[in-house]
Design a protein around this motif. Structure first.
Motif, PDB file in Angstrom:
ATOM      1  N   ARG A 131      -7.715   1.755  -1.461  1.00 47.92           N
ATOM      2  CA  ARG A 131      -8.191   1.388  -0.128  1.00 47.92           C
ATOM      3  C   ARG A 131      -8.509   2.638   0.676  1.00 47.92           C
ATOM      4  NH1 ARG A 131      -5.495  -3.355   3.626  1.00 47.92           N
ATOM      5  NH2 ARG A 131      -7.172  -3.500   5.185  1.00 47.92           N
ATOM      6  N   PHE A 173      -3.062   0.450  -3.828  1.00 47.63           N
ATOM      7  CA  PHE A 173      -2.369  -0.788  -3.476  1.00 47.63           C
ATOM      8  C   PHE A 173      -2.155  -1.634  -4.724  1.00 47.63           C
ATOM      9  CE2 PHE A 173      -6.846  -2.056  -2.994  1.00 47.63           C
ATOM     10  CZ  PHE A 173      -6.877  -3.248  -3.715  1.00 47.63           C
ATOM     11  N   GLN A 198     -12.140  -1.620   0.122  1.00 46.11           N
ATOM     12  CA  GLN A 198     -11.157  -1.833  -0.929  1.00 46.11           C
ATOM     13  C   GLN A 198     -11.880  -2.133  -2.236  1.00 46.11           C
ATOM     14  OE1 GLN A 198      -7.486  -4.114   0.472  1.00 46.11           O
ATOM     15  NE2 GLN A 198      -8.988  -4.854   1.945  1.00 46.11           N
ATOM     16  N   HIS A 228       0.825  -1.203   0.000  1.00 44.39           N
ATOM     17  CA  HIS A 228       0.000   0.000   0.000  1.00 44.39           C
ATOM     18  C   HIS A 228       0.862   1.257   0.000  1.00 44.39           C
ATOM     19  CE1 HIS A 228      -2.318  -3.230   1.903  1.00 44.39           C
ATOM     20  NE2 HIS A 228      -3.416  -2.623   1.499  1.00 44.39           N
TER      21      HIS A 228
END
Length: 254
Positions: free
Chosen positions: A225, A247, A203, A36
């Motif tokens: 996210r 991510f 997400q 991430h």
């Protein structure tokens, strides 16, 4: 305590949900890892007040493993982990600021760190499962553990405040395959709203099936996210912090 909470979540999922779903005809194992790039912003403090911080960005990793089976009455289970660390500096412009038992006078710089990690235990059912659309629904027990630290940047040791707890959250996941392509769109969410506490973890992204055969599937993933952690007086810690960012990851299905 953790065993009791997990047992309660499992029984609740078994007794409170009686969905007839089309599960895997054989045992399926999913394992994945994601990297991430998150920006962090929000408020942090104790029961006597909070202060807004512009926290530093962080690049944490997350991991998960899921087990799916053909037994219709028993929930599938997914275990995932995530941890991150961030910090921020503020200049006390007027008066004094108190945190962690330390008083910061006017003109001083307060350095604050925020570290949190959690393990999610998710019990879910496949409400719909075919080659085009799949929908999962269940409960997550989020085992959260973290600490804040405050110090003046001088030789004094930082003052650390611990906080921990288990957050029960609703869980759902939706996957939509694009016909005649190796591409799948997906989104999943965990959500909690109780009194003055509010937590979400959403997400959404796109998945490319790199390898797809009867032995193993390998999928590449990319997405966004959005997490919020707003806790009211958890071990004398108040938070309203947002983590947002992109991510990239990989998933293997056996």
């Amino acid at each position: 305590m953790k065993k009791g909470v997990l047992t309660a979540c499992s029984l609740l999922a078994m007794l409170g949900v009686s969905f007839s779903s089309q599960a895997d005809s054989v045992l399926g194992i999913y394992a994945g890892a994601r990297y991430h790039d998150l920006s962090v912003d929000g408020e942090l403090g104790q029961s006597n007040g909070v202060t807004h911080f512009d926290f530093s960005d962080d690049q944490p990793s997350s991991f998960y493993i899921a087990l799916e089976h053909p037994l219709p009455l028993l929930p599938n289970i997914k275990i995932s982990s995530f941890d991150m660390s961030t910090k921020s500096d503020i200049q006390v412009e007027q008066g004094t600021w108190q945190y962690g038992g330390v008083e910061y006078p006017q003109g001083s710089t307060a350095n604050v760190g925020f570290d949190v990690d959690f393990i999610d235990y998710t019990f879910y059912y496949e409400i719909l499962d075919n080659d085009l659309v799949s929908v999962d629904f269940g409960l997550t027990a989020r085992d959260l553990d973290g600490h804040t630290s405050s110090y003046t940047g001088q030789d004094a040791a930082p003052i650390t405040q611990q906080f921990s707890g288990i957050l029960p959250m609703l869980y759902t996941q939706v996957r939509v395959g694009i016909p005649t392509t190796p591409i799948t769109l997906f989104a999943d969410a965990n959500y909690l709203s109780f009194k003055d506490s509010d937590a979400r973890d959403i997400q959404a992204g796109i998945e490319y099936r790199l390898i797809d055969n009867i032995t193993v599937d390998v999928n590449l993933q990319a997405g966004y996210r959005d997490m919020k952690l707003a806790l009211d007086d958890l071990d004398n810690i108040n938070t309203d912090i947002n983590f947002k960012g992109w991510f990239a990851g990989i998933e293997v299905h056996f």
